[in-house]
Design a protein around this motif. Structure first.
Motif: not given
Length: 135
Positions: A32-33, A52-53, A85-86, A133-134
């Motif tokens: 992700a980074c 999403a993670p 957020a996840r 992201w929600l």
């Protein structure tokens, strides 16, 4: 060779302490980074899109992976914002700058985090969690 061995030992440590889900979270964080870095270079903040993670893991594990992965403050703040957020923790990314006469520099952080630099900086942007992201 020594760097590769050090990385393998670090991954083994993560797996022992956090299990396969912790290892998956570290991998997600590092990827992700890198993705955020490319997206920012191509299109700025509006271009940032992250999957999403994986479930599980902790913010501390994400921060540790970001420190070892070499992400800058903005990349790290955006990755952590997505991770949180996840988990339904909504945190705003804040970007601040110093006065030009003080040797200009910029810094980003998540609102609510203790940050020793933020009192020296003027906020120029606040980026809430993107609706996509929600959960």
């Amino acid at each position: 060779m020594a760097d590769r061995l050090r990385a393998l030992r670090a991954l083994a440590r993560v797996t022992r302490r956090h299990g396969p889900l912790g290892l998956a979270l570290v991998a997600w964080t590092l990827l992700a980074c890198r993705r955020v870095r490319r997206q920012l270079a191509r299109g700025g903040l509006d271009a940032v899109r992250l999957p999403a993670p994986p479930p599980g893991g902790t913010d501390a594990l994400v921060r540790q992976a970001l420190r070892r992965g070499g992400g800058n403050c903005l990349e790290s703040a955006l990755v952590r914002q997505r991770f949180l957020a996840r988990r339904r923790v909504l945190r705003t990314v804040v970007i601040g700058v110093s006065a030009p006469d003080a040797g200009f520099h910029a810094h980003a952080w998540l609102d609510g985090d203790p940050d020793p630099h933020r009192h020296e900086l003027a906020e120029i942007l606040r980026r809430p969690v993107p609706p996509a992201w929600l959960p």
